[in-house]
Scaffold this active site. Sequence first.
Site, PDB file in Angstrom:
ATOM      1  CG  HIS A  44      -8.932  -1.140   4.712  1.00  0.00           C
ATOM      2  ND1 HIS A  44      -8.950  -0.952   3.301  1.00  0.00           N
ATOM      3  CD2 HIS A  44      -8.309   0.369   5.010  1.00  0.00           C
ATOM      4  CE1 HIS A  44      -8.258  -0.070   2.949  1.00  0.00           C
ATOM      5  NE2 HIS A  44      -7.953   0.839   3.819  1.00  0.00           N
ATOM      6  CG  ASP A  45     -11.353   2.533   4.131  1.00  0.00           C
ATOM      7  OD1 ASP A  45     -10.651   2.261   5.000  1.00  0.00           O
ATOM      8  OD2 ASP A  45     -10.879   2.512   2.961  1.00  0.00           O
TER       9      ASP A  45
ATOM     10  CG  ASP B 107      -4.435   5.753   0.910  1.00  0.00           C
ATOM     11  OD1 ASP B 107      -5.532   5.261   1.142  1.00  0.00           O
ATOM     12  OD2 ASP B 107      -4.486   6.944   1.499  1.00  0.00           O
TER      13      ASP B 107
ATOM     14  CD  GLU C 252      -9.026   4.541  -1.313  1.00  0.00           C
ATOM     15  OE1 GLU C 252      -9.683   4.152  -0.635  1.00  0.00           O
ATOM     16  OE2 GLU C 252      -7.890   5.424  -1.123  1.00  0.00           O
TER      17      GLU C 252
ATOM     18  CG  ASP D 106      -2.182   0.659   1.005  1.00  0.00           C
ATOM     19  OD1 ASP D 106      -2.352   1.592   0.646  1.00  0.00           O
ATOM     20  OD2 ASP D 106      -3.182   0.021   1.438  1.00  0.00           O
TER      21      ASP D 106
END
Length: 549
Positions: A332-333, A211, A270, A109
């Site tokens: 995960h969000d 990200d 993302e 990430d």
Amino acid sequence: MCAASRSLHPPWWQSAVFYQIYPWSFQDSDNDGIGDLRGIRSRLKYLRGAQHSLGVDAIWLSPIYPSPMHDFGYDVSDYVNIDARFGTLKDFEDLLEEAHRLGLRVIMDLVLNHTSDQHEWFRDSRASRLSTKRNWYCWADGKSCGRRPSNWNARFGGPSWTWDPEARQYYLHSFLKEQPDLNWEEPSVRAAMWDVVRFWLDRGVDGFRLDAINWLGKDTRWPNNPFRLGLRGYTRQHHLYDRDQALAHDSMRELRQVISAYPDAVLIGEAAADTPGGPASFYGKGDDELQLVFDFRLMKSPWCAKSFRLFLSQHVPSIPQGGWPTIVMSNHDQPRHIDRYGTGGDAEARARVAALLLLTMPGTPFLYYGEEVGMRNGKLRYRDLRDPYTKRFWPFRPGRDPARTPMQWDASVHAGFTTHRPWLPLPPDSSQRNVETEAADPRSLWSLYRRLLALRRMSPALSRGDYHVIEEGPCDCVLYEREARTKTGTVERMLVAVNFSQRPCEFALPSGSSQGLVLASTTADAATSTWDPARIRLGPDEGQLVRLD
Ligand code: GLC
């Protein structure tokens, strides 16, 4: 579909299935209640081993860099090291080596928009207006009467500007105040980040999940964002000036150049769903920005045939030529999809259908750890919560901690994740819903995932084939066909039929439609049966995968 699907040597990430690991929660090896790299390494054979493994192709690790963990690793204080909670650089290298030995790719990430306020770049920047790193972050004077430089508000609540008494200016943070935004206009920021990229690629990682990329550029004249009437929180502003600037795309083009020296590396972006042009704008012209961009529409859409049909017939085709779709249902969000797709009726039946869709729709699928055993959203009390965003909006928003609970490996007291008290509590159903129990049951959700992954791996049609939606059929059902030429030159055709309703349905396709063999059903055992297009029967919440003659 996409031109790349027809190329002779499609890149590995087009046919790969990715598995997202949340390092805090996958496997604890030193029994401190927090997952770590040695723990992950000890479980790699589960993901891709010679026997009894799930059978995925790549793992994406949520951030493992040193971090004060205000945002659980998305606040990086050193981009070229490993957080001591997770292990050491050597542990990472061992993990990478073992993963590659098993044929598993590893994606890091990469948090580009902001660092931690503990990063030495920020410490240096805030120390003096004369610092060489002053311009690496977004500093501004207040307006008269002590007002902030602009009205911008932060994604995680509150204003985006915080006064720094040491620096005697405001700094910008689009997320938490502990996550100051880098100034991407500054060439040395970009150069430093590209060095980070090379550092990991030189060590052998296979790419990056990038990200929050649409936040990279800002209007540095700091104009106020216009208000949107009737809305609250972050959405009460039109985010015209604090994100979504051309610089984000320029930076992605620059990054694509950097990684061109590593021909196998993949970039996965993302971006916020409401960025202008949608996240798909980060495919650029199809070959000059990112190879993959997350499409979060299935994370926001209701569980109904209409929205999945729309996804397939309109959204996937809108990806620019050369781009490649992604299929994502959980991460995960967001709350896990097993609960998000509706709690009424049979959630497990829907999760089984979701697995079929995830692994047969056109594009690269991303599994989120634990979805293969049907892990539910944890029911957490306020005192269990760890994530500041979840705490801030509790109990009005579901938050993120419930989707981050420890992996459920077996029926033991801490589910095989740790022997210590886990950092987030395990749900009470972990004694039934876990890998060990489900792997022993051929009818479990886990066994269905494994079977579908195996079928997909062996099928060029499913892994990278063209597709079209079959418009005939009842409105509660979605049907689509995948097709590809095999190595021997024959054409393989697969059909997927899904009944989204809780009633059985029976229908016929037009005469002349192909016969076939049902390879998998989400409700029946693995046994195969013939597919007769003149008499199709789907049970409530049933999906079928068919090999057409
Ligand atoms: C991304 C991450 C999220 C993080 C945020 C800020 O949306 O997925 O977990 O909090 O960026 O870095």
